[in-house]
Each structure stands twice: as structure tokens, then as C-alpha cells.
Scaffold this motif. Structure first.
Motif, PDB file in Angstrom:
ATOM      1  N   LEU A   1      56.738 -17.002  38.310  1.00  0.00           N
ATOM      2  CA  LEU A   1      56.061 -17.378  39.542  1.00  0.00           C
ATOM      3  C   LEU A   1      55.994 -18.893  39.659  1.00  0.00           C
ATOM      4  O   LEU A   1      54.944 -19.505  39.832  1.00  0.00           O
ATOM      5  CB  LEU A   1      54.655 -16.762  39.605  1.00  0.00           C
TER       6      LEU A   1
ATOM      7  N   PRO B   1      43.377 -15.512  45.478  1.00  0.00           N
ATOM      8  CA  PRO B   1      43.772 -16.355  44.345  1.00  0.00           C
ATOM      9  C   PRO B   1      43.335 -17.806  44.516  1.00  0.00           C
ATOM     10  O   PRO B   1      43.115 -18.213  45.650  1.00  0.00           O
ATOM     11  CB  PRO B   1      45.300 -16.229  44.338  1.00  0.00           C
TER      12      PRO B   1
ATOM     13  N   TRP C   1      52.634 -13.878  49.678  1.00  0.00           N
ATOM     14  CA  TRP C   1      53.085 -15.167  49.163  1.00  0.00           C
ATOM     15  C   TRP C   1      54.104 -15.807  50.076  1.00  0.00           C
ATOM     16  O   TRP C   1      54.119 -17.037  50.244  1.00  0.00           O
ATOM     17  CB  TRP C   1      53.642 -14.994  47.751  1.00  0.00           C
TER      18      TRP C   1
ATOM     19  N   MET D   1      47.745  -7.044  47.604  1.00  0.00           N
ATOM     20  CA  MET D   1      48.586  -8.245  47.596  1.00  0.00           C
ATOM     21  C   MET D   1      50.036  -7.825  47.381  1.00  0.00           C
ATOM     22  O   MET D   1      50.369  -7.207  46.381  1.00  0.00           O
ATOM     23  CB  MET D   1      48.137  -9.201  46.482  1.00  0.00           C
ATOM     24  N   ASP D   2      50.899  -8.165  48.363  1.00  0.00           N
ATOM     25  CA  ASP D   2      52.305  -7.817  48.245  1.00  0.00           C
ATOM     26  C   ASP D   2      53.141  -9.080  48.407  1.00  0.00           C
ATOM     27  O   ASP D   2      52.612 -10.188  48.559  1.00  0.00           O
ATOM     28  CB  ASP D   2      52.694  -6.754  49.281  1.00  0.00           C
ATOM     29  N   GLU D   3      54.470  -8.922  48.374  1.00  0.00           N
ATOM     30  CA  GLU D   3      55.327 -10.104  48.433  1.00  0.00           C
ATOM     31  C   GLU D   3      55.182 -10.842  49.755  1.00  0.00           C
ATOM     32  O   GLU D   3      55.344 -12.060  49.824  1.00  0.00           O
ATOM     33  CB  GLU D   3      56.781  -9.725  48.191  1.00  0.00           C
TER      34      GLU D   3
ATOM     35  N   TYR E   1      51.712  -7.331  34.800  1.00  0.00           N
ATOM     36  CA  TYR E   1      52.441  -8.564  34.476  1.00  0.00           C
ATOM     37  C   TYR E   1      52.544  -8.749  32.963  1.00  0.00           C
ATOM     38  O   TYR E   1      53.633  -8.995  32.424  1.00  0.00           O
ATOM     39  CB  TYR E   1      51.724  -9.738  35.131  1.00  0.00           C
TER      40      TYR E   1
ATOM     41  N   MET F   1      47.400  -6.031  38.830  1.00  0.00           N
ATOM     42  CA  MET F   1      48.713  -6.659  38.717  1.00  0.00           C
ATOM     43  C   MET F   1      48.806  -7.523  37.463  1.00  0.00           C
ATOM     44  O   MET F   1      49.884  -7.666  36.885  1.00  0.00           O
ATOM     45  CB  MET F   1      49.025  -7.486  39.963  1.00  0.00           C
ATOM     46  N   ARG F   2      47.686  -8.085  37.014  1.00  0.00           N
ATOM     47  CA  ARG F   2      47.703  -8.863  35.771  1.00  0.00           C
ATOM     48  C   ARG F   2      48.070  -7.972  34.593  1.00  0.00           C
ATOM     49  O   ARG F   2      48.855  -8.365  33.722  1.00  0.00           O
ATOM     50  CB  ARG F   2      46.347  -9.516  35.510  1.00  0.00           C
TER      51      ARG F   2
ATOM     52  N   ASP G   1      61.790 -10.606  42.845  1.00  0.00           N
ATOM     53  CA  ASP G   1      60.584  -9.981  42.296  1.00  0.00           C
ATOM     54  C   ASP G   1      60.550 -10.113  40.774  1.00  0.00           C
ATOM     55  O   ASP G   1      61.463  -9.642  40.081  1.00  0.00           O
ATOM     56  CB  ASP G   1      60.566  -8.504  42.705  1.00  0.00           C
TER      57      ASP G   1
ATOM     58  N   ALA H   1      50.813 -18.250  37.104  1.00  0.00           N
ATOM     59  CA  ALA H   1      51.275 -16.878  37.340  1.00  0.00           C
ATOM     60  C   ALA H   1      50.146 -15.873  37.111  1.00  0.00           C
ATOM     61  O   ALA H   1      49.769 -15.127  38.018  1.00  0.00           O
ATOM     62  CB  ALA H   1      52.464 -16.561  36.447  1.00  0.00           C
TER      63      ALA H   1
ATOM     64  N   LEU I   1      47.303 -13.382  40.184  1.00  0.00           N
ATOM     65  CA  LEU I   1      47.376 -11.934  40.356  1.00  0.00           C
ATOM     66  C   LEU I   1      46.007 -11.271  40.220  1.00  0.00           C
ATOM     67  O   LEU I   1      45.212 -11.646  39.347  1.00  0.00           O
ATOM     68  CB  LEU I   1      48.320 -11.343  39.303  1.00  0.00           C
TER      69      LEU I   1
END
Length: 221
Positions: A45, A166, A6, A1-3, A137, A133-134, A105, A125, A129
Motif C-alpha cells: 500500500l 483511516p 482509495w 471499505m473497498d478499492e 492483511y 481487513m487487518r 490488489d 498499510a 485497514l
């Protein structure tokens, strides 16, 4: 999962996570935090969440962080606000009164950016993720927030093998393992919301349980 994931979701208007009303947990429990009016609240987010407008209406300064520029522009347009736009570090910053959104970001945020944030509000948020990534974060929040920060965290939990995120399933065990060393955690409410209006899409995707939890967070690091 990248930018790009989203940004594509926003471009295709695939934003089922967006609520068309203020979150009821926020209305119910935010006043109990007893943050001083004028305190700055970090909303990671944030999308175009109406929760930010509610927080502002209660007298708080809001700092949202959002990757999608479309989401940011939609938020201000939806409130009929003409935002001033400027650059700050790696972010494009939109400001209108006590509402401020950094477009960029989340992981580029620094301690200086959020040094005066006394509140944290996370509705979508953490659950947006995947596991690796969680962890990143949560670690980043700990690195940049002041130790006396307090807030609300809203999570979902279900059998992860029944649906690909997600939103991702985040268990109470994970919350306590990842946040418990730095935050005093209190579950304010937990309910199976699978049969609630608006959650039919989760039934269609095969879920047999959908637990929603609201936590109070009090920093202690």
C-alpha cells in the motif's frame, strides 16, 4: 471499505497520509536491520511514498504494491523517471531501475511475486485497514513472505471512539496477538505525537492522544 474508497481519495487528492519527506524512523532504524545491499524490499500500500526512493538510493531493490494507478504514475513522474509498463498476472507493473510498483490488489499477490523479498517496510498499510481487513492483511503476509524476512512497522494508536479511521488505531496488544507468533517484535521507539507539526488535524478531530510506534520485525515462522 473497498478499492473504490482509495481510488476516490486519490482522485480528490485527499491524501493527508502522504508525507513530503522521508520518514525519520526509516532513516534512523533501517540500517540496523543489516540487510545486504541489493536485497528486495516489499512496501505494501505504498502510494507515492518518498520512502521507496530513499530505500532505492541506499542500494535496495523496491517492490511497492499500490491500488491507485494515479499514485503510481505520480511517484515516477515526481522522480522524473520513465517507467516501463507491463502486465504480470493481475497487476500492471511499472519498473524503472531498482524501483518496481505493482498496480493492483495487494491480496492478489502470490508467494512467487515476493519470493525474493528479504525486507518489509510498512508505514501506512496496516493502519489504513479496519480490523477485519487487518487480520486478512497479516495472514496474507505470512502466507507469501519468506520466513527469514525482516523489516520495520510503524503504527498509530489512539482512542478509536474519538475518531473514525483511516488511519485506524492499532494497539500494541493487537500487534503482539496478530504478529507475535510469526515475528520477533521489538519496539524501537514510541511517542505521543499529537502536538507535533502536521498533526493539528487530529486535534481538530477530537483526539486526546496519538501514540506512534516503530517496531522491528524479525521473521521466525
Amino acid at each position: 471499505m473497498d478499492e473504490g474508497f482509495w481510488k476516490r481519495r486519490w482522485a480528490r487528492n485527499e491524501i493527508g497520509f502522504h508525507l513530503n519527506d522521508v520518514n525519520p524512523y526509516l532513516r534512523r532504524y533501517w540500517p540496523d536491520l543489516q540487510l545486504a545491499k541489493g536485497a528486495r524490499v516489499l512496501v505494501p500500500l505504498c502510494g507515492k511514498s518518498l520512502d521507496m526512493a530513499w530505500l532505492s538510493e541506499q542500494g535496495f531493490a523496491v517492490l511497492g504494491i499500490e491500488l491507485s494507478e494515479r499514485a503510481v504514475e505520480d511517484f515516477f513522474a515526481g522522480r522524473h523517471l520513465a517507467a516501463e509498463v507491463s502486465a504480470q498476472g493481475e497487476f500492471k507493473v511499472y519498473r524503472a531501475g531498482a524501483l518496481e510498483i505493482f498496480c493492483g490488489d495487494f491480496f492478489a499477490l502470490t508467494h512467487r511475486d515476493v519470493a525474493d523479498c528479504q525486507g518489509l517496510y510498512d508505514r501506512a498499510a496496516l493502519i489504513a485497514l479496519p480490523p477485519d481487513m487487518r487480520q486478512r492483511y497479516v495472514a496474507h503476509l505470512m502466507n507469501i513472505l519468506a520466513p527469514n524476512c525482516k523489516g520495520l512497522l510503524i503504527t498509530l494508536d489512539y482512542e478509536q471512539e474519538q475518531m473514525a479511521g483511516p488511519p485506524f488505531a492499532v494497539s500494541d496488544t493487537e500487534i503482539r496477538q496478530s504478529l507475535g507468533s510469526s515475528w520477533h517484535l521489538e519496539i524501537l521507539e514510541r511517542a505521543n505525537v499529537l502536538d507535533d507539526d502536521g498533526n493539528w488535524k487530529f486535534l481538530q478531530r477530537g483526539l486526546t492522544r496519538l501514540d506512534e510506534s516503530c517496531y522491528r520485525l524479525d521473521g521466525r515462522w
